[in-house]
Write a protein that holds these residues in place. Structure first.
Motif, PDB file in Angstrom:
ATOM      1  N   ASN A   1       0.852  -1.189   0.048  1.00  0.00           N
ATOM      2  CA  ASN A   1      -0.092   0.125   0.130  1.00  0.00           C
ATOM      3  C   ASN A   1       0.899   1.393  -0.019  1.00  0.00           C
ATOM      4  N   VAL A   2       1.970   1.377   0.674  1.00  0.00           N
ATOM      5  CA  VAL A   2       2.732   2.373   0.949  1.00  0.00           C
ATOM      6  C   VAL A   2       3.641   2.607  -0.553  1.00  0.00           C
ATOM      7  N   ALA A   3       3.995   1.566  -1.090  1.00  0.00           N
ATOM      8  CA  ALA A   3       4.673   1.574  -2.536  1.00  0.00           C
ATOM      9  C   ALA A   3       3.844   1.934  -3.649  1.00  0.00           C
ATOM     10  N   HIS A   4       2.525   1.486  -3.434  1.00  0.00           N
ATOM     11  CA  HIS A   4       1.592   2.110  -4.510  1.00  0.00           C
ATOM     12  C   HIS A   4       1.556   3.459  -4.378  1.00  0.00           C
ATOM     13  N   ALA A   5       1.398   4.191  -3.104  1.00  0.00           N
ATOM     14  CA  ALA A   5       1.252   5.522  -2.958  1.00  0.00           C
ATOM     15  C   ALA A   5       2.264   6.247  -3.611  1.00  0.00           C
ATOM     16  N   ASP A   6       3.492   5.639  -3.660  1.00  0.00           N
ATOM     17  CA  ASP A   6       4.655   6.300  -4.377  1.00  0.00           C
ATOM     18  C   ASP A   6       4.727   5.955  -5.961  1.00  0.00           C
ATOM     19  N   GLY A   7       3.705   5.232  -6.529  1.00  0.00           N
ATOM     20  CA  GLY A   7       3.875   5.204  -7.918  1.00  0.00           C
ATOM     21  C   GLY A   7       4.617   3.895  -8.253  1.00  0.00           C
ATOM     22  N   ASP A   8       5.281   3.256  -7.485  1.00  0.00           N
ATOM     23  CA  ASP A   8       6.384   2.348  -8.162  1.00  0.00           C
ATOM     24  C   ASP A   8       5.699   1.001  -8.258  1.00  0.00           C
ATOM     25  N   LEU A   9       4.708   0.772  -9.068  1.00  0.00           N
ATOM     26  CA  LEU A   9       3.985  -0.453  -9.160  1.00  0.00           C
ATOM     27  C   LEU A   9       4.865  -1.881  -9.399  1.00  0.00           C
ATOM     28  N   LYS A  10       5.686  -1.639 -10.394  1.00  0.00           N
ATOM     29  CA  LYS A  10       6.617  -2.725 -10.726  1.00  0.00           C
ATOM     30  C   LYS A  10       7.372  -3.279  -9.585  1.00  0.00           C
ATOM     31  N   GLU A  11       7.958  -2.381  -9.001  1.00  0.00           N
ATOM     32  CA  GLU A  11       8.922  -2.685  -7.877  1.00  0.00           C
ATOM     33  C   GLU A  11       8.215  -3.316  -6.752  1.00  0.00           C
ATOM     34  N   SER A  12       7.330  -2.625  -6.679  1.00  0.00           N
ATOM     35  CA  SER A  12       6.277  -3.177  -5.456  1.00  0.00           C
ATOM     36  C   SER A  12       5.797  -4.514  -5.590  1.00  0.00           C
ATOM     37  N   LYS A  13       5.230  -4.709  -6.869  1.00  0.00           N
ATOM     38  CA  LYS A  13       4.723  -6.330  -7.216  1.00  0.00           C
ATOM     39  C   LYS A  13       6.079  -7.264  -7.154  1.00  0.00           C
ATOM     40  N   CYS A  14       7.083  -6.865  -7.836  1.00  0.00           N
ATOM     41  CA  CYS A  14       8.144  -7.677  -7.760  1.00  0.00           C
ATOM     42  C   CYS A  14       8.906  -7.991  -6.424  1.00  0.00           C
ATOM     43  N   ASN A  15       8.830  -7.256  -5.483  1.00  0.00           N
ATOM     44  CA  ASN A  15       9.362  -7.421  -4.062  1.00  0.00           C
ATOM     45  C   ASN A  15       8.344  -8.274  -3.299  1.00  0.00           C
ATOM     46  N   PHE A  16       6.665  -8.101  -3.661  1.00  0.00           N
ATOM     47  CA  PHE A  16       5.697  -8.905  -3.042  1.00  0.00           C
ATOM     48  C   PHE A  16       5.995 -10.132  -3.418  1.00  0.00           C
ATOM     49  N   PHE A  17       6.130 -10.355  -4.884  1.00  0.00           N
ATOM     50  CA  PHE A  17       6.319 -11.967  -5.453  1.00  0.00           C
ATOM     51  C   PHE A  17       7.557 -12.500  -4.732  1.00  0.00           C
ATOM     52  N   GLY A  18       8.648 -11.784  -4.441  1.00  0.00           N
ATOM     53  CA  GLY A  18       9.831 -12.176  -3.913  1.00  0.00           C
ATOM     54  C   GLY A  18       9.575 -12.670  -2.393  1.00  0.00           C
ATOM     55  N   LEU A  19       8.831 -11.903  -1.727  1.00  0.00           N
ATOM     56  CA  LEU A  19       8.530 -12.305  -0.326  1.00  0.00           C
ATOM     57  C   LEU A  19       7.573 -13.502  -0.218  1.00  0.00           C
ATOM     58  N   GLN A  20       6.672 -13.635  -1.086  1.00  0.00           N
ATOM     59  CA  GLN A  20       5.891 -14.710  -1.056  1.00  0.00           C
ATOM     60  C   GLN A  20       6.712 -16.074  -1.441  1.00  0.00           C
ATOM     61  N   ALA A  21       7.758 -15.821  -2.476  1.00  0.00           N
ATOM     62  CA  ALA A  21       8.679 -16.998  -2.695  1.00  0.00           C
ATOM     63  C   ALA A  21       9.401 -17.387  -1.530  1.00  0.00           C
ATOM     64  N   GLU A  22      10.050 -16.373  -1.003  1.00  0.00           N
ATOM     65  CA  GLU A  22      10.581 -16.565   0.415  1.00  0.00           C
ATOM     66  C   GLU A  22       9.853 -17.450   1.277  1.00  0.00           C
ATOM     67  N   MET A  23       8.385 -17.095   1.639  1.00  0.00           N
ATOM     68  CA  MET A  23       7.775 -17.808   2.488  1.00  0.00           C
ATOM     69  C   MET A  23       7.418 -19.056   1.873  1.00  0.00           C
ATOM     70  N   ILE A  24       7.314 -19.535   0.682  1.00  0.00           N
ATOM     71  CA  ILE A  24       6.935 -20.668   0.086  1.00  0.00           C
ATOM     72  C   ILE A  24       8.099 -21.597   0.097  1.00  0.00           C
ATOM     73  N   MET A  25       9.154 -21.050  -0.185  1.00  0.00           N
ATOM     74  CA  MET A  25      10.384 -21.845   0.098  1.00  0.00           C
ATOM     75  C   MET A  25      10.849 -22.256   1.355  1.00  0.00           C
ATOM     76  N   GLU A  26      10.430 -21.262   2.257  1.00  0.00           N
ATOM     77  CA  GLU A  26      10.860 -21.591   3.753  1.00  0.00           C
ATOM     78  C   GLU A  26       9.873 -22.799   4.107  1.00  0.00           C
ATOM     79  N   TYR A  27       8.835 -22.985   3.624  1.00  0.00           N
ATOM     80  CA  TYR A  27       7.753 -24.004   3.985  1.00  0.00           C
ATOM     81  C   TYR A  27       8.362 -25.312   3.080  1.00  0.00           C
ATOM     82  N   ARG A  28       8.844 -25.338   1.987  1.00  0.00           N
ATOM     83  CA  ARG A  28       9.382 -26.396   1.308  1.00  0.00           C
ATOM     84  C   ARG A  28      10.472 -26.954   2.148  1.00  0.00           C
ATOM     85  N   GLN A  29      11.660 -25.931   2.653  1.00  0.00           N
ATOM     86  CA  GLN A  29      12.626 -26.291   3.256  1.00  0.00           C
ATOM     87  C   GLN A  29      12.194 -27.000   4.644  1.00  0.00           C
TER      88      GLN A  29
END
Length: 94
Positions: A14-42
Motif C-alpha cells: 500500500n505504501v509503495a503504491h502511494a509512491d507510484g512504483d507499481l512494478k517494484e512493489s509487485k516484484c518485491n511482493f512476489f519475492g516475499l511470497q517466494a521466500e515464504m513458500i520456499m521456507e515451507y518447502r525447506q
C-alpha cells in the motif's frame, strides 16, 4: 509469525503504491511470497498444505517443490535466498 509477515507485506504494498512504483512493489511482493513458500518447502511442509495457503500461486509452489530439500541450515538459507532472487528477477524481466 507468518500472519504478521503477511500484514507487513500488505502494508508495504500500500505504501509503495502511494509512491507510484507499481512494478517494484509487485516484484518485491512476489519475492516475499517466494521466500515464504520456499521456507515451507525447506521445512518439509506438505505441498498440498502450501497450495492451500497460496491458492493463487500454485505455479510458484510447484517451482519450489521441484527443487531439492536440504538438511543443513546453511544450505536451506541459500536455497531460500536463491529462489527468492530468481522469482524477483523473473518478475522484473516480464
Amino acid at each position: 509469525m507468518k500472519g504478521f509477515i503477511f500484514f507487513l507485506l500488505f502494508t508495504y504494498i500500500n505504501v509503495a503504491h502511494a509512491d507510484g512504483d507499481l512494478k517494484e512493489s509487485k516484484c518485491n511482493f512476489f519475492g516475499l511470497q517466494a521466500e515464504m513458500i520456499m521456507e515451507y518447502r525447506q521445512d518439509g511442509v506438505n505441498m498440498g498444505d502450501v497450495i492451500e495457503k497460496f491458492p493463487s500461486d500454485k505455479e510458484l509452489v510447484v517451482s519450489a517443490y521441484e527443487l531439492p530439500r536440504f538438511n543443513t541450515e546453511e544450505n536451506k538459507r541459500k536455497s531460500i535466498q536463491d529462489f527468492t532472487n530468481e522469482t524477483i528477477l523473473k518478475c522484473y524481466k516480464e
